[in-house]
Design a protein around this motif. Structure first.
Motif, mmCIF file in Angstrom:
data_model
loop_
_atom_site.group_PDB
_atom_site.id
_atom_site.type_symbol
_atom_site.label_atom_id
_atom_site.label_comp_id
_atom_site.label_asym_id
_atom_site.label_seq_id
_atom_site.Cartn_x
_atom_site.Cartn_y
_atom_site.Cartn_z
ATOM 1 N N LEU A 85 0.853 -1.189 0.000
ATOM 2 C CA LEU A 85 0.000 0.000 0.000
ATOM 3 C C LEU A 85 0.889 1.239 0.000
ATOM 4 O O LEU A 85 1.638 1.482 0.958
ATOM 5 N N SER A 86 0.842 2.004 -1.092
ATOM 6 C CA SER A 86 1.611 3.246 -1.202
ATOM 7 C C SER A 86 0.650 4.426 -1.102
ATOM 8 O O SER A 86 -0.001 4.798 -2.087
ATOM 9 N N VAL A 87 0.539 4.984 0.087
ATOM 10 C CA VAL A 87 -0.377 6.102 0.329
ATOM 11 C C VAL A 87 0.300 7.105 1.255
ATOM 12 O O VAL A 87 1.198 6.742 2.021
ATOM 13 N N PRO A 88 -0.106 8.371 1.207
ATOM 14 C CA PRO A 88 0.466 9.354 2.132
ATOM 15 C C PRO A 88 0.085 9.027 3.574
ATOM 16 O O PRO A 88 -1.022 8.567 3.847
ATOM 17 N N VAL A 89 1.017 9.269 4.474
ATOM 18 C CA VAL A 89 0.743 9.151 5.903
ATOM 19 C C VAL A 89 0.187 10.478 6.386
ATOM 20 O O VAL A 89 0.800 11.533 6.187
ATOM 21 N N GLY A 90 -0.989 10.445 6.993
ATOM 22 C CA GLY A 90 -1.679 11.667 7.393
ATOM 23 C C GLY A 90 -1.236 12.202 8.743
ATOM 24 O O GLY A 90 -0.173 11.858 9.259
ATOM 25 N N ARG A 91 -2.085 13.022 9.308
ATOM 26 C CA ARG A 91 -1.696 13.791 10.488
ATOM 27 C C ARG A 91 -1.530 12.915 11.725
ATOM 28 O O ARG A 91 -2.113 11.832 11.840
ATOM 29 N N LEU A 92 -0.742 13.424 12.663
ATOM 30 C CA LEU A 92 -0.511 12.743 13.934
ATOM 31 C C LEU A 92 -1.771 12.823 14.791
ATOM 32 O O LEU A 92 -2.333 13.903 15.003
ATOM 33 N N LEU A 93 -2.233 11.655 15.264
ATOM 34 C CA LEU A 93 -3.428 11.590 16.104
ATOM 35 C C LEU A 93 -3.107 11.393 17.577
ATOM 36 O O LEU A 93 -3.809 11.914 18.444
ATOM 37 N N ALA A 94 -2.078 10.607 17.882
ATOM 38 C CA ALA A 94 -1.778 10.293 19.277
ATOM 39 C C ALA A 94 -0.312 9.935 19.425
ATOM 40 O O ALA A 94 0.330 9.457 18.490
ATOM 41 N N VAL A 95 0.216 10.156 20.643
ATOM 42 C CA VAL A 95 1.547 9.705 21.029
ATOM 43 C C VAL A 95 1.403 8.966 22.350
ATOM 44 O O VAL A 95 0.808 9.481 23.298
ATOM 45 N N ASP A 96 1.929 7.742 22.407
ATOM 46 C CA ASP A 96 1.848 6.901 23.600
ATOM 47 C C ASP A 96 3.262 6.580 24.056
ATOM 48 O O ASP A 96 4.055 6.007 23.307
ATOM 49 N N SER A 97 3.603 6.973 25.294
ATOM 50 C CA SER A 97 4.920 6.698 25.869
ATOM 51 C C SER A 97 4.778 5.567 26.872
ATOM 52 O O SER A 97 4.061 5.702 27.868
ATOM 53 N N CYS A 98 5.467 4.441 26.606
ATOM 54 C CA CYS A 98 5.288 3.231 27.408
ATOM 55 C C CYS A 98 6.579 2.890 28.142
ATOM 56 O O CYS A 98 7.673 2.992 27.578
ATOM 57 N N PRO A 99 6.479 2.445 29.401
ATOM 58 C CA PRO A 99 7.672 2.047 30.155
ATOM 59 C C PRO A 99 8.260 0.755 29.599
ATOM 60 O O PRO A 99 7.620 0.071 28.796
ATOM 61 N N PRO A 100 9.486 0.401 30.018
ATOM 62 C CA PRO A 100 10.108 -0.824 29.504
ATOM 63 C C PRO A 100 9.243 -2.055 29.756
ATOM 64 O O PRO A 100 8.690 -2.240 30.832
ATOM 65 N N GLY A 101 9.127 -2.885 28.733
ATOM 66 C CA GLY A 101 8.383 -4.130 28.844
ATOM 67 C C GLY A 101 9.314 -5.314 28.786
ATOM 68 O O GLY A 101 10.443 -5.267 29.295
#
Length: 375
Positions: A85-101
């Motif tokens: 799938l070659s399509v433009p990547v749109g706007r940023l919706l969310a950022v999730d910062s996760c601790p070490p797993g």
């Protein structure tokens, strides 16, 4: 003034070091892993979820960002490799910062909008690298219910950000108090009432509204001037007008004049305010519309109308009894109440979803017997 800079780490290259040494140093630092995920939508608002050959449970498209890629570049590469799938990547919706797993590294996930995809692009999706075994298009809530617990909160927050035109700030999947999107409204209100916000967090988390200004013109027969846009749902008709550029300091009245000038080429000052309408749909910003009286346009003025070709397709005047087949109910109610206010000299009206609130406007006085009144 004391030197507040931190002491130089002997292992950190100085500014005088060679560029190759500096690059090698920072490239070897154990920073967090960065991943990019796509909320890929079709034209019906359904979300693409994937089954993979290497783990149980469903996934959203995407993966780990590699080498010097940006999250957008990494997501575009993953979409091509996994789905062709070659399509433009749109706007940023969310950022999730996760601790070490389990891998012992913290993780920062960027969630971007992709699409909506048309049927032709969807038909071209395949699984060239074999990592994906199945693709499903699901309603957002159904997708969230079927995704693993570590992923579902990101999707819910991203959809909330998409609908509100905002951004979600998450920590291990949990929306943070100052997150502009994704935070449960009841939680936001409780935090606010308990004094749990600083000024910046309060301003970010407060619900937002979108403001527009429109002008109601009629011809000499009382028919309403409508314009048909070239965007959005085909076949709909609107009043001249548009969004208020409040970030540029524009007022609703100035926006109404500007939109009329840009859309239909008439440099006319709006008349009095006829109504303010408030509309709201859960999960979306409230919409506030200021409706102004544009007066009666004579044939010569109507003949001077010149449409903005990049935005509008046609214009016409519509008698009141023809509005039902042209204009959606919400706007139709606003137009009809504004016509009443205009005829009675009442207003401005307070409308909710096009329906009057507050005291009823006075009826026009009855004419004495033997006399007629024209409006």
């Amino acid at each position: 003034m004391p030197d507040r800079r931190p002491p130089q780490d002997p292992a950190t290259p100085s500014a005088s070091s060679s560029s190759e040494t500096v690059r090698a140093h920072y490239a070897g630092l154990a920073g967090p892993l960065v991943a990019a995920t796509g909320v890929v939508l079709d034209l019906h608002g359904r979300v693409l979820v994937l089954a993979t050959s290497y783990k149980d449970g469903l996934e959203l498209p995407g993966g780990t960002v590699e080498d010097t890629e940006t999250p957008e570049e990494g997501l575009a590469r993953e979409l091509k490799e996994e789905l062709d799938l070659s399509v433009p990547v749109g706007r940023l919706l969310a950022v999730d910062s996760c601790p070490p797993g389990a891998l012992g590294r913290s993780l920062v996930v960027h969630v971007h909008l992709v699409g909506p995809l048309d049927p032709a692009r969807i038909a071209g999706i395949s699984f060239p690298d074999g990592e994906i075994t199945e693709a499903h298009w699901l309603a957002p809530e159904e997708a969230a219910e079927r995704l693993p617990d570590r992923i579902a909160p990101r999707l819910r927050a991203a959809v909330a950000a998409l609908r509100s035109g905002s951004l979600a700030h998450l920590a291990d999947g949990v929306p943070q108090p100052g997150s502009p999107a994704g935070l449960d409204p009841a939680v936001r209100a409780a935090l606010e009432h308990a004094g749990g916000y600083d000024e910046a967090g309060h301003r970010a988390a407060r619900p937002k509204a979108v403001t527009a200004a429109n002008v109601l013109f009629t011809d000499r027969a009382g028919a309403v001037l409508l314009v048909q846009p070239g965007y959005g749902e085909p076949g709909r008709w609107l009043l001249p007008g548009g969004g208020v550029d409040s970030d540029l300091g524009e007022t609703p009245r100035a926006a109404a004049a500007r939109e009329v000038r840009e859309e239909i080429g008439l440099d006319l000052e709006p008349g009095r305010l006829l109504a303010v309408n408030w509309s709201h749909r859960p999960g979306f910003p409230a919409r506030i519309r200021f409706l102004y009286d544009g007066g009666v346009l004579d044939p010569d003025t109507l003949a001077r109308i010149r449409l903005q070709p990049s935005e509008l397709l046609r214009w016409r005047t519509a008698p009141r009894d023809e509005l039902r087949g042209l204009v959606k109910p919400l706007l139709r109610r606003q137009i009809k109440n504004c016509l009443k206010a205009k005829a009675r000299g009442a207003g401005p009206l307070e409308l909710h979803e096009g329906r009057p609130l507050g005291p009823k406007p006075p009826k026009p006085p009855k004419a004495p017997k033997g006399h007629t009144t024209s409006l």
